[in-house]
Design a protein around this motif. Sequence first.
Motif, short mmCIF file in Angstrom:
data_model
loop_
_atom_site.label_atom_id
_atom_site.label_comp_id
_atom_site.label_asym_id
_atom_site.label_seq_id
_atom_site.Cartn_x
_atom_site.Cartn_y
_atom_site.Cartn_z
N ALA A 8 2.24 26.00 -0.43
CA ALA A 8 2.34 27.25 -1.20
C ALA A 8 3.24 28.25 -0.49
CB ALA A 8 0.95 27.84 -1.42
N LEU A 9 3.16 28.28 0.83
CA LEU A 9 4.00 29.19 1.60
C LEU A 9 5.47 28.83 1.48
CD1 LEU A 9 4.14 31.60 3.54
CD2 LEU A 9 3.80 29.98 5.43
N THR A 10 5.79 27.54 1.51
CA THR A 10 7.20 27.14 1.34
C THR A 10 7.69 27.45 -0.07
OG1 THR A 10 6.63 24.83 0.81
CG2 THR A 10 7.11 25.35 3.13
N ALA A 11 6.81 27.32 -1.07
CA ALA A 11 7.19 27.69 -2.44
C ALA A 11 7.48 29.19 -2.52
CB ALA A 11 6.08 27.31 -3.42
N ALA A 12 6.64 29.99 -1.88
CA ALA A 12 6.86 31.43 -1.88
C ALA A 12 8.15 31.77 -1.13
CB ALA A 12 5.67 32.14 -1.25
N GLY A 13 8.44 31.05 -0.05
CA GLY A 13 9.69 31.27 0.69
C GLY A 13 10.91 30.93 -0.15
N GLY A 14 10.85 29.81 -0.87
CA GLY A 14 11.96 29.44 -1.75
C GLY A 14 12.18 30.46 -2.84
N THR A 96 4.94 31.80 10.85
CA THR A 96 4.80 33.26 10.85
C THR A 96 6.05 33.91 10.27
OG1 THR A 96 3.35 33.12 12.77
CG2 THR A 96 4.34 35.26 12.31
N ALA A 97 7.22 33.41 10.63
CA ALA A 97 8.48 33.96 10.10
C ALA A 97 8.60 33.72 8.60
CB ALA A 97 9.66 33.34 10.83
N LEU A 98 8.21 32.54 8.17
CA LEU A 98 8.27 32.22 6.74
C LEU A 98 7.28 33.07 5.96
CD1 LEU A 98 9.51 30.52 4.55
CD2 LEU A 98 7.90 28.71 5.11
N GLN A 99 6.13 33.31 6.54
CA GLN A 99 5.15 34.17 5.88
C GLN A 99 5.70 35.59 5.71
OE1 GLN A 99 1.46 34.58 7.96
NE2 GLN A 99 0.37 35.12 6.09
N ALA A 127 6.72 36.96 17.42
CA ALA A 127 6.17 36.25 18.57
C ALA A 127 5.24 35.16 18.06
CB ALA A 127 5.42 37.22 19.46
N PRO A 128 5.17 34.05 18.77
CA PRO A 128 4.32 32.95 18.32
C PRO A 128 2.84 33.32 18.41
CG PRO A 128 5.17 32.51 20.52
CD PRO A 128 5.84 33.75 20.03
N PRO A 129 2.03 32.76 17.50
CA PRO A 129 0.59 32.96 17.61
C PRO A 129 0.10 32.42 18.96
CG PRO A 129 1.15 32.02 15.49
CD PRO A 129 2.40 31.99 16.33
N ARG A 130 -0.92 33.01 19.49
CA ARG A 130 -1.38 32.66 20.83
C ARG A 130 -2.53 31.66 20.87
NH1 ARG A 130 2.41 35.19 22.74
NH2 ARG A 130 2.59 37.37 23.23
N SER A 131 -3.15 31.38 19.73
CA SER A 131 -4.31 30.51 19.78
C SER A 131 -4.50 29.77 18.47
CB SER A 131 -5.56 31.34 20.07
OG SER A 131 -5.81 32.20 18.96
N ALA A 132 -5.44 28.83 18.50
CA ALA A 132 -5.79 28.10 17.28
C ALA A 132 -6.39 29.07 16.26
CB ALA A 132 -6.77 26.98 17.59
N ALA A 133 -7.10 30.09 16.75
CA ALA A 133 -7.68 31.09 15.84
C ALA A 133 -6.57 31.83 15.10
CB ALA A 133 -8.54 32.07 16.62
N LYS A 134 -5.49 32.15 15.79
CA LYS A 134 -4.37 32.84 15.16
C LYS A 134 -3.72 31.93 14.12
CE LYS A 134 -1.21 36.04 14.68
NZ LYS A 134 -1.45 37.32 14.11
N ARG A 135 -3.57 30.64 14.46
CA ARG A 135 -2.97 29.68 13.53
C ARG A 135 -3.85 29.58 12.27
NH1 ARG A 135 -2.06 25.73 16.75
NH2 ARG A 135 -4.05 24.72 16.53
N ALA A 136 -5.17 29.53 12.46
CA ALA A 136 -6.08 29.48 11.32
C ALA A 136 -5.95 30.74 10.48
CB ALA A 136 -7.52 29.30 11.81
N TRP A 137 -5.77 31.88 11.13
CA TRP A 137 -5.60 33.13 10.42
C TRP A 137 -4.33 33.08 9.56
CZ3 TRP A 137 -1.68 36.80 10.62
CH2 TRP A 137 -1.95 37.99 9.95
N VAL A 138 -3.23 32.57 10.13
CA VAL A 138 -1.96 32.48 9.40
C VAL A 138 -2.12 31.56 8.20
CG1 VAL A 138 0.41 31.61 9.53
CG2 VAL A 138 -0.50 33.06 11.36
N GLY A 140 -4.87 30.76 6.65
CA GLY A 140 -5.77 31.41 5.69
C GLY A 140 -5.05 32.47 4.88
N LYS A 141 -4.22 33.23 5.57
CA LYS A 141 -3.45 34.28 4.88
C LYS A 141 -2.47 33.63 3.89
CE LYS A 141 -1.31 38.61 5.74
NZ LYS A 141 -2.09 39.77 5.57
N ALA A 142 -1.86 32.51 4.28
CA ALA A 142 -0.95 31.80 3.38
C ALA A 142 -1.71 31.30 2.15
CB ALA A 142 -0.28 30.65 4.11
N ALA A 143 -2.93 30.81 2.35
CA ALA A 143 -3.73 30.32 1.21
C ALA A 143 -4.08 31.47 0.28
CB ALA A 143 -4.99 29.64 1.72
N ARG A 144 -4.47 32.63 0.85
CA ARG A 144 -4.80 33.78 0.01
C ARG A 144 -3.56 34.26 -0.75
NH1 ARG A 144 -7.67 34.65 4.54
NH2 ARG A 144 -6.26 36.22 5.41
#
Length: 150
Positions: A8-14, A96-99, A127-138, A140-144
């Motif tokens: 979904a994020l790549t579709a939004a980016g396109g 993160t950049a694509l988001q 800046a890159p996310p620092r943890s798995a929690a940050k990746r999950a947040w990204v 999750g935000k992409a899914a929302r």
Amino acid sequence: MLSEALTALTAAGGAAVVQAAGTDTWAGVRAAVARLLAQGDPERERHQLRRLDHTANAVTTEGGALQRSLQAAAWQADLAEFLEQLEGLERERAITALQALAEQPSALGRGGDTVTGNTCTGWAVPAPPRSAAKRAWVEGKAARFAQARG
């Protein structure tokens, strides 16, 4: 294969690339997307800039919903392939950049980056996310985001 949220994020980016074509935001979006996909390779960046120019030309001169849909689908496929090739920190940074592109294309279209002292205006790879929690947040935000776009 990408998760549903990343697809979904790549579709939004396109869609963001196509929406920016021919607008005041185009120069910044064009530079940001080329820089992201090139990953520091000047030749690949020039190639991406040519592809983006082709997209802008196709969308603005040929116009029409079909042309816009075709271009958005092509960029979605390219962005998905790009993400699939990355691993670890590089992938997290690209997500993160694509988001940022998908959520705020108008904020990115300032014509390029300007750095003064420790302040950057324009678009830069976050800046890159620092943890798995940050990746999950990204993700999750992409899914929302994908759900909101319907």
